[in-house]
Scaffold this motif. Structure first.
Motif, PDB file in Angstrom:
ATOM      1  N   GLN A 100       0.851  -1.181   0.000  1.00 43.35           N
ATOM      2  CA  GLN A 100       0.000   0.000   0.000  1.00 43.35           C
ATOM      3  C   GLN A 100       0.893   1.240   0.000  1.00 43.35           C
ATOM      4  O   GLN A 100       2.124   1.139   0.013  1.00 43.35           O
ATOM      5  N   ALA A 101       0.305   2.424   0.024  1.00 42.79           N
ATOM      6  CA  ALA A 101       1.095   3.662   0.046  1.00 42.79           C
ATOM      7  C   ALA A 101       2.035   3.636   1.251  1.00 42.79           C
ATOM      8  O   ALA A 101       1.590   3.408   2.384  1.00 42.79           O
ATOM      9  N   PRO A 102       3.345   3.825   1.046  1.00 43.41           N
ATOM     10  CA  PRO A 102       4.300   3.739   2.144  1.00 43.41           C
ATOM     11  C   PRO A 102       3.978   4.629   3.360  1.00 43.41           C
ATOM     12  O   PRO A 102       4.274   4.272   4.491  1.00 43.41           O
ATOM     13  N   SER A 103       3.327   5.759   3.137  1.00 44.67           N
ATOM     14  CA  SER A 103       2.999   6.652   4.255  1.00 44.67           C
ATOM     15  C   SER A 103       1.945   6.055   5.186  1.00 44.67           C
ATOM     16  O   SER A 103       1.784   6.521   6.307  1.00 44.67           O
ATOM     17  N   GLY A 104       1.252   4.997   4.773  1.00 43.61           N
ATOM     18  CA  GLY A 104       0.218   4.367   5.590  1.00 43.61           C
ATOM     19  C   GLY A 104       0.742   3.339   6.573  1.00 43.61           C
ATOM     20  O   GLY A 104      -0.032   2.714   7.297  1.00 43.61           O
ATOM     21  N   TYR A 105       2.073   3.160   6.608  1.00 43.60           N
ATOM     22  CA  TYR A 105       2.679   2.166   7.488  1.00 43.60           C
ATOM     23  C   TYR A 105       3.456   2.818   8.628  1.00 43.60           C
ATOM     24  O   TYR A 105       4.129   3.829   8.433  1.00 43.60           O
ATOM     25  N   PHE A 106       3.390   2.197   9.814  1.00 43.49           N
ATOM     26  CA  PHE A 106       4.338   2.504  10.871  1.00 43.49           C
ATOM     27  C   PHE A 106       5.601   1.721  10.543  1.00 43.49           C
ATOM     28  O   PHE A 106       5.549   0.657   9.926  1.00 43.49           O
ATOM     29  N   ARG A 107       6.739   2.264  10.967  1.00 46.58           N
ATOM     30  CA  ARG A 107       8.015   1.624  10.691  1.00 46.58           C
ATOM     31  C   ARG A 107       8.736   1.245  11.971  1.00 46.58           C
ATOM     32  O   ARG A 107       8.619   1.922  12.985  1.00 46.58           O
ATOM     33  N   GLN A 108       9.523   0.194  11.870  1.00 49.03           N
ATOM     34  CA  GLN A 108      10.488  -0.173  12.894  1.00 49.03           C
ATOM     35  C   GLN A 108      11.835  -0.261  12.194  1.00 49.03           C
ATOM     36  O   GLN A 108      11.942  -0.890  11.139  1.00 49.03           O
ATOM     37  N   TYR A 109      12.835   0.395  12.772  1.00 39.59           N
ATOM     38  CA  TYR A 109      14.166   0.433  12.176  1.00 39.59           C
ATOM     39  C   TYR A 109      15.141  -0.277  13.108  1.00 39.59           C
ATOM     40  O   TYR A 109      15.295   0.102  14.265  1.00 39.59           O
ATOM     41  N   LEU A 110      15.790  -1.279  12.592  1.00 40.12           N
ATOM     42  CA  LEU A 110      16.805  -1.993  13.355  1.00 40.12           C
ATOM     43  C   LEU A 110      18.100  -1.924  12.567  1.00 40.12           C
ATOM     44  O   LEU A 110      18.139  -2.357  11.403  1.00 40.12           O
ATOM     45  N   GLY A 111      19.142  -1.383  13.159  1.00 44.39           N
ATOM     46  CA  GLY A 111      20.419  -1.237  12.469  1.00 44.39           C
ATOM     47  C   GLY A 111      21.375  -2.361  12.812  1.00 44.39           C
ATOM     48  O   GLY A 111      21.440  -2.805  13.955  1.00 44.39           O
ATOM     49  N   TYR A 112      22.101  -2.824  11.795  1.00 44.62           N
ATOM     50  CA  TYR A 112      23.158  -3.797  12.032  1.00 44.62           C
ATOM     51  C   TYR A 112      24.265  -3.592  11.007  1.00 44.62           C
ATOM     52  O   TYR A 112      24.039  -3.018   9.935  1.00 44.62           O
ATOM     53  N   LYS A 113      25.460  -4.011  11.375  1.00 44.82           N
ATOM     54  CA  LYS A 113      26.587  -3.991  10.449  1.00 44.82           C
ATOM     55  C   LYS A 113      26.795  -5.421   9.980  1.00 44.82           C
ATOM     56  O   LYS A 113      26.901  -6.346  10.789  1.00 44.82           O
ATOM     57  N   ASN A 114      26.815  -5.590   8.664  1.00 45.02           N
ATOM     58  CA  ASN A 114      26.982  -6.935   8.105  1.00 45.02           C
ATOM     59  C   ASN A 114      28.431  -7.400   8.247  1.00 45.02           C
ATOM     60  O   ASN A 114      29.279  -6.685   8.800  1.00 45.02           O
ATOM     61  N   LYS A 115      28.718  -8.581   7.747  1.00 44.51           N
ATOM     62  CA  LYS A 115      30.067  -9.153   7.894  1.00 44.51           C
ATOM     63  C   LYS A 115      31.147  -8.316   7.218  1.00 44.51           C
ATOM     64  O   LYS A 115      32.325  -8.441   7.530  1.00 44.51           O
ATOM     65  N   ASN A 116      30.750  -7.409   6.291  1.00 46.31           N
ATOM     66  CA  ASN A 116      31.696  -6.510   5.641  1.00 46.31           C
ATOM     67  C   ASN A 116      31.828  -5.180   6.380  1.00 46.31           C
ATOM     68  O   ASN A 116      32.518  -4.281   5.914  1.00 46.31           O
ATOM     69  N   GLY A 117      31.108  -5.034   7.500  1.00 48.04           N
ATOM     70  CA  GLY A 117      31.151  -3.794   8.270  1.00 48.04           C
ATOM     71  C   GLY A 117      30.258  -2.694   7.719  1.00 48.04           C
ATOM     72  O   GLY A 117      30.325  -1.555   8.170  1.00 48.04           O
ATOM     73  N   GLU A 118      29.396  -3.023   6.742  1.00 53.27           N
ATOM     74  CA  GLU A 118      28.495  -2.035   6.136  1.00 53.27           C
ATOM     75  C   GLU A 118      27.242  -1.879   6.988  1.00 53.27           C
ATOM     76  O   GLU A 118      26.698  -2.865   7.488  1.00 53.27           O
TER      77      GLU A 118
END
Length: 172
Positions: A100-118
């Motif tokens: 649906q339209a992206p503005s209609g969603y609540f978001r959860q943001y979880l940050g991680y660094k992958n095995k390359n450090g990105e």
């Protein structure tokens, strides 16, 4: 002289307007009883999760607390992926017609660094009407079963400007 006064007035008005626009890009507030942060903008509302949140990222990854700038970059990259119907490394199309339209969603943001450090942001989205009044979504990663396009998630690599693992729930 009258022209000079007009130009000075125009510069002052334009400068003030520019300051207001750039200063109002986002609001961040702490979430009571949690290390997480609540972020709001005109386009999206969500929670930035603290590194101690247990959730599945990539194997060998290390969680980090995303900044507001990280979130803005992730949202920009996600929009770009939706516009181009990008095919991720697993052959899945990041397709705006599947949600649906992206503005209609609540978001959860979880940050991680992958095995390359990105830096990678797991963007977990669910339709606003699916949220319970107790607001546990601000403290716990939410996983829905079924529900169709009321729920989706995608991983966004900030270093490569790439989206992958786009997942839209199936129907009930």
């Amino acid at each position: 002289m009258r022209t000079l006064s007009f130009l000075i007035l125009l510069l002052v008005i334009t400068g003030c307007d520019f300051k207001n626009k750039s200063a109002d890009t986002h609001t961040i507030a702490p979430i009571e009883g949690s290390k997480n942060q609540y972020i709001t903008t005109k386009e999206y509302t969500g929670v930035i999760f603290a590194p101690d949140t247990s959730a599945n990222a990539d194997e060998g990854s290390v969680q980090f607390m995303p900044t507001a700038e990280d979130i803005e970059n992730a949202e920009r990259i996600f929009k770009m992926c939706l516009k181009t119907s990008k095919i991720d490394k697993d052959g899945v199309i990041v397709d705006s017609t599947r949600i649906q339209a992206p503005s209609g969603y609540f978001r959860q943001y979880l940050g991680y660094k992958n095995k390359n450090g990105e830096k990678v942001i797991l963007l977990n989205c669910f339709i606003k009407s699916a949220v319970s009044k107790d607001e546990t979504w601000k403290k716990e990663i939410i996983a829905f079963k079924d529900g169709g396009n009321n729920y989706f998630s995608v991983h966004i690599n900030l270093a490569t400007n790439d989206c992958f693992n786009f997942f839209v729930n199936g129907g009930a």
